[in-house]
Design an enzyme around this catalytic site. Sequence first.
Site, short mmCIF file in Angstrom:
data_model
loop_
_atom_site.label_atom_id
_atom_site.label_comp_id
_atom_site.label_asym_id
_atom_site.label_seq_id
_atom_site.Cartn_x
_atom_site.Cartn_y
_atom_site.Cartn_z
N ARG A 40 0.82 -1.23 0.07
CA ARG A 40 -0.03 -0.17 0.00
C ARG A 40 0.78 1.55 0.05
O ARG A 40 0.71 2.06 -0.96
CB ARG A 40 -0.93 -0.10 1.36
CG ARG A 40 -2.06 -1.15 1.35
CD ARG A 40 -2.84 -1.14 2.55
NE ARG A 40 -3.90 -0.10 2.23
CZ ARG A 40 -4.94 -0.10 3.38
NH1 ARG A 40 -4.93 -0.92 4.07
NH2 ARG A 40 -5.81 0.92 2.79
N HIS A 86 -7.91 -3.94 -6.60
CA HIS A 86 -7.66 -3.36 -5.45
C HIS A 86 -8.78 -3.27 -4.38
O HIS A 86 -9.64 -2.29 -4.25
CB HIS A 86 -7.21 -2.02 -5.66
CG HIS A 86 -6.55 -1.27 -4.69
ND1 HIS A 86 -4.93 -1.63 -4.12
CD2 HIS A 86 -6.81 -0.30 -3.68
CE1 HIS A 86 -4.48 -0.84 -3.18
NE2 HIS A 86 -5.50 -0.07 -2.80
N TYR A 129 -18.89 12.71 -10.93
CA TYR A 129 -19.14 14.00 -11.62
C TYR A 129 -17.72 14.13 -12.59
O TYR A 129 -17.85 15.09 -13.53
CB TYR A 129 -19.05 15.24 -10.90
CG TYR A 129 -20.28 15.25 -9.93
CD1 TYR A 129 -21.50 15.39 -10.51
CD2 TYR A 129 -20.17 15.32 -8.48
CE1 TYR A 129 -22.74 15.23 -9.52
CE2 TYR A 129 -21.43 15.36 -7.72
CZ TYR A 129 -22.38 15.32 -8.27
OH TYR A 129 -23.90 15.43 -7.46
#
Length: 830
Positions: A40, A86, A129
């Site tokens: 990570r 993931h 968006y």
Amino acid sequence: MARRTTTPPPDVPEKIVDIDVSDEMRGSFLEYAYSVIYSRALPDARDGLKPVQRRILFGMSEMGLRPDRGHVKSSRVVGDVMGKYHPHGDTAIYDALVRMAQPFSLRLPLVDGHGNFGSLDDGPAAMRYTECRLAQSALLMTASLDEDVVDMAPNYDGRENEPVVLPAAIPNLLVNGASGIAVGMATNIAPHNLVEVVAAARHLIAHPKATLDDLMGFVPGPDLPSGGRIIGLDGVREAYETGRGAFRVRATAHVESVTPRRKGIVVTELPYNVGPEKVIQRIKEAVDAKKLTGIAAVDDFSDMESGLRLVIEVKNGFVPEAVLEQLYALTPMEDSFNINAVSLVEGQPRTLGLKDMLEVFVAHRLDVVRRRSLYRRRKAEERLHLVDGLLVAILDIDEVIALIRSSDDSAAAKVRLIQVFDLSDAQATYILEMPLRRLTKFSRLELESERDELRARIAELTEILDDEKRLRRVVSDELAAVAKEHGTPRRTVLLEGSGAPTKAAAVPLEVADDPCVVLMSSTGLLARTTDDRELPADGERGAHDVISAAVRTTARGHVGLVTSTGRVLRLPVLEMPTLPPTHGAPSLAGGVPLGALVELDKGEQPVGLCSVTGEGPGLALGTAGGVVKRVAPDVPSSSDQWSVIRLDDGDRVVGAVELTTGDEELVFVTTDAQLLHFPASAVRPQGRPAGGMAGVRLDDSARVLWFGAVDPAREAVVVTAAGSTSALPGTSGATVKVTPFSEYPGKGRATGGVRAQRFLKGEDTLLVAWVGPAPARAATPQGGPAPLPPIDPRRDGSGLPTSKPVAAVGGPLEPGGPRPATPAAPEPSA
């Protein structure tokens, strides 16, 4: 010691296991730490990517989101990546995707974003968006993934395969940097310039034993996306050598006139990851805490076209350069960057210097190109094998067709083809699947050409694989092509220095109350010089219109503006811009317009400047009606404006000059070309409310055009310009005359003068008049230079035509004395 109780199935006795708490915690924590470090937080040194970034680029590549395709919703990408590769939450994936699309975060963005992807001060819009696709540079990261150039591994559920590392044709770890916090360690790597890093990598490819100094000749320091200036390179070298170091980044700023009355600090670049709103907030906090002084206002004029533009307005009386030093010391306009170059090398976290990172990248690229060459050679050999079989079949095509038609099935036909024509299983299968349209003459020519090309390609790939130098040359050439296509100029300026935080300003914070001279031009510009010695000497010329008035004062003092209505308006000197040092006459091109400092009534005009100290012989005034007055040096200390003469109805002040010794000659020039001068001592000083006394006798139609004073100890000239009263403004072909002042005899006060210029046919009035020290200088109505004719010794001679209209006349200031130049008062329009 603790007990772990397990719940067994029915009819099975309960089992209790004693465990050591410290061993359990140690094991669990190590597993967690390893997962965070490896999966990570830390980037791989080969492609410079964290797992989430690598999976985003790979997932978008698999989705076909190339730069030549349309954008898709970011939520679609996030969902696909989370579902396949993931499984750590959509927030982490979207945050990583957004950062790869921000040009202020990465030196070479890898994602092409469409929509609001945030700024340094505001976060991005929600993923539903925004839209995204791969950037052109991201294709370099994923190129040749289908050619077995990197190892693939199962995803988290074993249903998909994902790359362990991307091919990475660009040195992404150095170019885009990295930051992350793991367990017990962290990484922070600054971005660099692609062209410089590629040049260093190519040098390392050609010279594997290159030293750090050799590589720093190509990579002198970081190149941040936000630009700025790096102060102190010792920390940069330490980081390149050991993997740890620090340097300071300073904003790019300059001082300019932000309003006609004030200077400002304009910031065009900020330190890395510092936004303008953060700077504004810190400035406000420092001002409120009275740690920062001299700031009048802060405005952010940044936009998409001009980029960052943060304007910090400086109060009058403060030195902008000193305020800028305060800003560096007290705000994020100067910030530190700590390099901690930790990344994964062969699955292990290591702290790498510049050479180490380049060596890892070069080794990765050599391995990628080697594996790619092996793959391409294998594919070329397989294709060549099939082409050879086709050529054999085409040579005996009739026999091949007969053999196939006589076979019972395809399996028998394959066996017979192998036996008869000595073909392999793959060749025989390919011949059986070949369409009949390939059995033409042109197919044979095409196959032979393809065979030759394949053999040449195989030979070339074999040479690359067998020759280490050739392999390195291929990698170097590919890097050069990448730098040429995607390289950009350096943005960050590197400056030598200690790198220590900025302390006190090196220059005084406030403007000192030093002597200066306030100047006013004929077009109404005001400015001040920084030193009396910067006044122009005789015969020198400035770059702008003539200086019509000047008065000596101090930088923190005031001067008075005398107007045509008989008022004196107090003006602060600090609000006037300072002229840069000059060896000639000062130019007022950078001055402040009079209207920016004071508001005049309709029809009111400036006629001169005066001091407001209340010392000296006083002020001399002349009016259009022929009145002269010497005003006693009585200046009200608490008023911003006051009257210095009582005017009759219809009268106005045409000239005002501050006397130096009281021995000057006062001069009147009238519109009918009469000149009168008499000693200033002939006029007794009066109080401010007085109306003056008779100065010059006028004919019925004449008015005073100009009034001033002349030092009898200096050589002076008279400049007059005659024209017609019936001509429209700007159309009169005026004639100009320059005569020594000594040619005009003096007469008593309240008498008529002597003729100063003989009118030619069509001329009936003087348009411009001026008397002052030689040499004279004229200006046009727009402030440009206007030529003057040579000196005419005749007192009452006629003038000569000029190529440009004369609107104002001035002379040199007096460097040795405190008397200012005398203004020329223009005749008001009807």
